[in-house]
Design a protein around this motif. Structure first.
Motif, mmCIF file in Angstrom:
data_model
loop_
_atom_site.group_PDB
_atom_site.id
_atom_site.type_symbol
_atom_site.label_atom_id
_atom_site.label_comp_id
_atom_site.label_asym_id
_atom_site.label_seq_id
_atom_site.Cartn_x
_atom_site.Cartn_y
_atom_site.Cartn_z
ATOM 1 N N VAL A 47 0.826 -1.205 0.000
ATOM 2 C CA VAL A 47 0.000 0.000 0.000
ATOM 3 C C VAL A 47 0.863 1.259 0.000
ATOM 4 C CG1 VAL A 47 -1.642 1.350 1.355
ATOM 5 C CG2 VAL A 47 -2.019 -1.093 1.039
ATOM 6 N N SER A 48 1.870 1.283 0.869
ATOM 7 C CA SER A 48 2.742 2.459 0.924
ATOM 8 C C SER A 48 3.602 2.567 -0.323
ATOM 9 C CB SER A 48 3.623 2.402 2.176
ATOM 10 O OG SER A 48 4.431 1.237 2.172
ATOM 11 N N GLY A 49 4.068 1.428 -0.847
ATOM 12 C CA GLY A 49 4.875 1.471 -2.059
ATOM 13 C C GLY A 49 4.084 1.923 -3.268
ATOM 14 N N GLY A 50 2.821 1.539 -3.339
ATOM 15 C CA GLY A 50 1.994 1.954 -4.468
ATOM 16 C C GLY A 50 1.565 3.396 -4.413
ATOM 17 N N ASP A 61 -1.391 -4.226 -8.275
ATOM 18 C CA ASP A 61 -0.803 -5.144 -7.306
ATOM 19 C C ASP A 61 -1.493 -5.019 -5.943
ATOM 20 O OD1 ASP A 61 1.050 -5.869 -9.279
ATOM 21 O OD2 ASP A 61 2.427 -4.274 -8.673
ATOM 22 N N VAL A 62 -1.775 -3.782 -5.552
ATOM 23 C CA VAL A 62 -2.461 -3.549 -4.276
ATOM 24 C C VAL A 62 -3.864 -4.134 -4.325
ATOM 25 C CG1 VAL A 62 -3.232 -1.794 -2.647
ATOM 26 C CG2 VAL A 62 -1.096 -1.473 -3.885
ATOM 27 N N PHE A 63 -4.589 -3.872 -5.416
ATOM 28 C CA PHE A 63 -5.952 -4.390 -5.541
ATOM 29 C C PHE A 63 -5.967 -5.917 -5.562
ATOM 30 C CE2 PHE A 63 -7.010 -0.223 -7.810
ATOM 31 C CZ PHE A 63 -7.474 0.346 -6.639
ATOM 32 N N ALA A 64 -4.976 -6.520 -6.197
ATOM 33 C CA ALA A 64 -4.910 -7.986 -6.243
ATOM 34 C C ALA A 64 -4.701 -8.568 -4.852
ATOM 35 C CB ALA A 64 -3.795 -8.423 -7.189
ATOM 36 N N LEU A 65 -3.820 -7.954 -4.056
ATOM 37 C CA LEU A 65 -3.587 -8.447 -2.705
ATOM 38 C C LEU A 65 -4.837 -8.292 -1.841
ATOM 39 C CD1 LEU A 65 -1.686 -9.470 -0.456
ATOM 40 C CD2 LEU A 65 -1.119 -7.078 0.004
ATOM 41 N N LEU A 66 -5.466 -7.119 -1.890
ATOM 42 C CA LEU A 66 -6.666 -6.897 -1.075
ATOM 43 C C LEU A 66 -7.796 -7.831 -1.485
ATOM 44 C CD1 LEU A 66 -6.711 -2.986 -0.877
ATOM 45 C CD2 LEU A 66 -5.918 -4.607 0.845
ATOM 46 N N GLN A 143 -15.238 -6.815 -2.630
ATOM 47 C CA GLN A 143 -15.362 -6.080 -1.372
ATOM 48 C C GLN A 143 -16.817 -6.005 -0.932
ATOM 49 O OE1 GLN A 143 -12.918 -2.591 -0.793
ATOM 50 N NE2 GLN A 143 -14.614 -1.475 0.146
ATOM 51 N N ALA A 144 -17.747 -5.853 -1.869
ATOM 52 C CA ALA A 144 -19.172 -5.828 -1.524
ATOM 53 C C ALA A 144 -19.602 -7.166 -0.920
ATOM 54 C CB ALA A 144 -19.999 -5.498 -2.762
ATOM 55 N N VAL A 145 -19.154 -8.267 -1.525
ATOM 56 C CA VAL A 145 -19.476 -9.590 -0.973
ATOM 57 C C VAL A 145 -18.864 -9.747 0.417
ATOM 58 C CG1 VAL A 145 -19.172 -12.069 -1.307
ATOM 59 C CG2 VAL A 145 -19.684 -10.596 -3.270
ATOM 60 N N PHE A 146 -17.627 -9.310 0.572
ATOM 61 C CA PHE A 146 -16.949 -9.412 1.860
ATOM 62 C C PHE A 146 -17.685 -8.607 2.935
ATOM 63 C CE2 PHE A 146 -13.792 -7.401 4.734
ATOM 64 C CZ PHE A 146 -13.388 -8.532 5.424
ATOM 65 N N VAL A 147 -18.126 -7.405 2.598
ATOM 66 C CA VAL A 147 -18.856 -6.566 3.565
ATOM 67 C C VAL A 147 -20.150 -7.238 3.997
ATOM 68 C CG1 VAL A 147 -20.126 -4.397 3.807
ATOM 69 C CG2 VAL A 147 -17.821 -4.391 2.849
ATOM 70 N N ILE A 148 -20.878 -7.814 3.054
ATOM 71 C CA ILE A 148 -22.147 -8.471 3.389
ATOM 72 C C ILE A 148 -21.912 -9.672 4.303
ATOM 73 C CG2 ILE A 148 -24.088 -9.759 2.430
ATOM 74 C CD1 ILE A 148 -23.864 -7.983 -0.071
ATOM 75 N N VAL A 149 -20.960 -10.528 3.928
ATOM 76 C CA VAL A 149 -20.688 -11.743 4.716
ATOM 77 C C VAL A 149 -20.173 -11.370 6.107
ATOM 78 C CG1 VAL A 149 -19.244 -13.804 4.846
ATOM 79 C CG2 VAL A 149 -20.296 -13.162 2.677
ATOM 80 N N GLN A 150 -19.242 -10.420 6.178
ATOM 81 C CA GLN A 150 -18.670 -10.059 7.471
ATOM 82 C C GLN A 150 -19.688 -9.368 8.374
ATOM 83 O OE1 GLN A 150 -14.469 -8.264 8.623
ATOM 84 N NE2 GLN A 150 -15.772 -6.650 7.826
ATOM 85 N N THR A 151 -20.545 -8.525 7.815
ATOM 86 C CA THR A 151 -21.551 -7.837 8.630
ATOM 87 C C THR A 151 -22.523 -8.840 9.240
ATOM 88 O OG1 THR A 151 -21.376 -5.883 7.211
ATOM 89 C CG2 THR A 151 -23.313 -6.046 8.624
ATOM 90 N N TYR A 152 -22.963 -9.818 8.455
ATOM 91 C CA TYR A 152 -23.846 -10.858 9.009
ATOM 92 C C TYR A 152 -23.133 -11.664 10.087
ATOM 93 C CZ TYR A 152 -26.571 -15.135 9.346
ATOM 94 O OH TYR A 152 -27.282 -16.197 9.826
ATOM 95 N N PHE A 153 -21.875 -12.010 9.829
ATOM 96 C CA PHE A 153 -21.089 -12.788 10.791
ATOM 97 C C PHE A 153 -20.953 -12.043 12.123
ATOM 98 C CE2 PHE A 153 -16.599 -13.093 12.320
ATOM 99 C CZ PHE A 153 -16.713 -14.310 12.973
ATOM 100 N N ILE A 183 -7.534 -2.832 4.328
ATOM 101 C CA ILE A 183 -8.505 -2.017 3.592
ATOM 102 C C ILE A 183 -8.518 -0.590 4.138
ATOM 103 C CG2 ILE A 183 -10.966 -1.743 3.087
ATOM 104 C CD1 ILE A 183 -11.184 -4.799 3.216
ATOM 105 N N TRP A 184 -8.440 -0.465 5.458
ATOM 106 C CA TRP A 184 -8.403 0.864 6.079
ATOM 107 C C TRP A 184 -7.166 1.644 5.640
ATOM 108 C CZ3 TRP A 184 -4.745 2.342 9.962
ATOM 109 C CH2 TRP A 184 -4.969 3.606 10.503
ATOM 110 N N MET A 185 -6.009 0.995 5.637
ATOM 111 C CA MET A 185 -4.784 1.690 5.235
ATOM 112 C C MET A 185 -4.867 2.157 3.790
ATOM 113 S SD MET A 185 -1.546 -0.243 6.983
ATOM 114 C CE MET A 185 -1.983 -1.834 6.317
ATOM 115 N N ALA A 186 -5.365 1.292 2.897
ATOM 116 C CA ALA A 186 -5.480 1.675 1.493
ATOM 117 C C ALA A 186 -6.436 2.847 1.321
ATOM 118 C CB ALA A 186 -5.937 0.477 0.665
ATOM 119 N N ALA A 187 -7.549 2.822 2.056
ATOM 120 C CA ALA A 187 -8.520 3.914 1.947
ATOM 121 C C ALA A 187 -7.960 5.211 2.515
ATOM 122 C CB ALA A 187 -9.814 3.527 2.675
ATOM 123 N N VAL A 188 -7.231 5.116 3.628
ATOM 124 C CA VAL A 188 -6.654 6.320 4.239
ATOM 125 C C VAL A 188 -5.613 6.944 3.309
ATOM 126 C CG1 VAL A 188 -5.135 7.106 6.090
ATOM 127 C CG2 VAL A 188 -7.138 5.742 6.634
#
Length: 558
Positions: A47-50, A61-66, A143-153, A183-188
């Motif tokens: 994230v910092s390198g990109g 590369d950052v998007f692929a890792l996330l 990310q949308a799928v991840f948010v839905i699954v994690q919020t329910y969890f 995700i927070w670091m990339a967004a910040v």
């Protein structure tokens, strides 16, 4: 042999069953922490390198890792919900303090806003489909799928104290937590550089999706000429603060779950935070909510005025800064006085202190103290720049007063919140040893001798209606005396809550007086000052929203 109520093999059975399953709890925690640290360092490096042109790390590369991290975390969550949680005896205990309803409600609210942001992001990158990598479109969808699954969890499992698959569960929770932090670091980084680019012509990032900055890996430029593309671009950035808060809310809840893995709880551990609807909305003097709403509305007007004046070419930046600093000085001053008055009220509070082990409260205190350091750092840098710097004008005086009040407000508000979180629920008074009655202290070796002793005189009790518990009777006697204190504490909590919301909105949605005011920029230089603000300000923004969550709990406990 007689046994005391609540003791016996029935209560100790879970502990006896859990002991063979986990010989060394710290070993399992250490393994999960090491996994988390290594993954987080890898994500931080990319994230910092990109974020810099001179580093050969592309945004793809950052998007692929996330994307990979979110897929793995979502798969583990599904495994937990479908296998781990359904095993017999998997969740013998549930922590009453973990995942309160307002925290889960905030998670759902921020999650919905994050989904809308993913829609805007998908629409934006779809405009460059012919010259962009497919991972940029796949990333917001995953990310949308991840948010839905994690919020329910987190909604259904935040209180779980898991006792099966211990090491796997700890590693899964820590990996999911690390994913949210990445995700927070990339967004910040993305949002900070976007805000900083408005005050500097030099752009330092490839993650910034400005029209002239979006380019393919082959170097072909992509332009955002259509009105729909520009709407997607602007909406995408305005929704960034909600996505940032979602990641942090999820991280705190996941950490508490991680601490609760393998934890044994007594049947009477903790107290319920259930409060009737009447007491939740009526037991105030309304002075705090009304004054807080006034400051909230005025703060919105000041924020809009500031943004309009600063963004316009030839705008009155000086007047906008004076208005902005003046409002913040008034708001911070009132918050400091109100927090002090709350601490003074606690000097007369007879409620018992809660000394039970509570991972949620421990994390809340650590986050409040740690996040405040970001704003402390910015304030002290500003104080040095104003005091040592050459200009001695009205704006410098307002900047100095703002920095000093910011330090005082954070300090006294933290003291008030932390003391409030350690208070027992309403009606709980400190335990005192009861006076010995005439028959206390006698021991009997033979139960047959009981009929030969005179009976103890009956203990006088309160007239009906009276609680059966003597401690509850004391509470009834003290209730009228404590009623005004409870109402004052509720008013204080609501006032501070509303003020923290408006102080979160201003920096989260783009107010950057740190760059509009040239005192610090001239003193430290743009590069150093931008680094200080971009590192420390996200912690200050998180502090405000976390204080809102803590103050809501203080309001309920009062």
């Amino acid at each position: 042999m007689l046994e005391a109520p609540g003791s016996g093999p029935k209560e100790s059975a879970p502990a006896a069953r859990a002991a063979p399953r986990e010989v060394w709890k710290k070993g399992g925690r250490l393994l999960s922490v090491l996994l988390s640290v290594n993954v987080l360092l890898l994500a931080s490096t990319l994230v910092s390198g990109g974020a810099f042109n001179k580093v050969a790390v592309y945004d793809t590369d950052v998007f692929a890792l996330l994307t990979t991290m979110m897929l793995l975390a979502a798969l583990w969550i599904l495994f937990y919900l479908l296998r781990t949680a359904r095993r017999p005896g998997a969740v013998p205990y549930r922590d009453a303090h973990a995942g309160p309803i307002w925290l889960r409600g905030g998670l759902v609210l921020f999650g919905i806003c994050s989904l809308v942001m993913d829609v805007f992001k998908t629409g934006y990158y779809s405009s460059f489909l012919e010259c962009q990598s497919a991972i940029k479109i796949l990333h917001p969808l995953i990310q949308a799928v991840f948010v839905i699954v994690q919020t329910y969890f987190l909604w259904v499992s935040a209180k779980d104290c898991v006792h099966v698959h211990l090491d796997l569960t700890r590693c899964g929770l820590m990996f999911t937590l690390t994913t949210n932090l990445a995700i927070w670091m990339a967004a910040v980084v993305d949002e900070s550089v976007h805000q900083g680019s408005a005050h500097s012509n030099a752009s330092h990032t490839r993650l910034l999706p400005d029209p002239e900055r979006v380019s393919s890996s082959s170097g072909d430029a992509c332009s955002c000429d259509t009105a729909v593309c520009q709407i997607f671009q602007q909406g995408y950035f305005y929704l960034y603060p909600f996505n940032i808060e979602y990641s942090l809310f999820a991280s705190t809840m996941l950490y508490v779950m991680w601490k609760n893995v393998g934890r044994l709880l007594a049947a009477t551990h903790g107290h319920s935070h259930t409060v009737s609807r009447a007491s939740l909305f009526r037991e105030t003097y309304f002075a705090g909510p009304i004054l807080g709403l006034i400051l909230f509305v005025v703060g919105l007007a000041v924020f809009i005025f500031y943004e309009v004046q600063v963004s316009e070419e030839g705008g009155r930046t000086q007047q906008a800064l004076v208005t902005y600093y003046s409002f913040n000085i008034v708001c911070l001053g009132l918050m400091t006085l109100v927090s002090l008055s709350g601490s003074v009220i606690y000097r007369f509070d007879r409620r018992a202190m809660d000394h039970h082990k509570n991972p949620t409260r421990t994390l809340d205190v650590a986050l409040l103290m740690g996040a405040a350091l970001g704003q402390y750092a910015i304030s002290y840098y500003s104080i040095v720049a104003v005091v040592v710097g050459t200009p001695r004008d009205l704006l410098g005086a307002l900047n100095l007063a703002h920095a000093l009040l910011m330090i005082a407000q954070h300090t006294f508000q933290n003291v008030f919140i932390i003391e409030s979180l350690h208070r027992g629920p309403p009606g709980e008074v400190p335990q005192e040893s009861p006076p010995k009655e005439p028959c206390q202290g006698l021991t009997f070796d033979n139960l047959d001798a009981l009929h030969t002793l005179p009976a103890c005189p009956p203990t006088p009790r309160l007239v009906t209606p009276s609680p059966a518990d003597p401690q509850a009777a004391v509470t009834v006697i003290l209730a009228p005396r404590d009623h005004w204190r409870r109402r004052c504490l509720k008013d204080i909590s609501l006032f501070l809550l509303l003020c923290n919301i408006i102080l979160w909105i201003m920096p989260a949605f783009g107010a950057r007086p740190h760059f509009s005011n040239t005192v610090e920029v001239d003193f430290y230089g743009y590069s150093l000052w931008a680094a200080i603000v971009n590192v420390c300000l996200p912690f200050g923004i998180f502090y405000r929203m976390h204080a809102v969550s803590s103050l809501l709990e203080v309001y309920v406990l009062s």
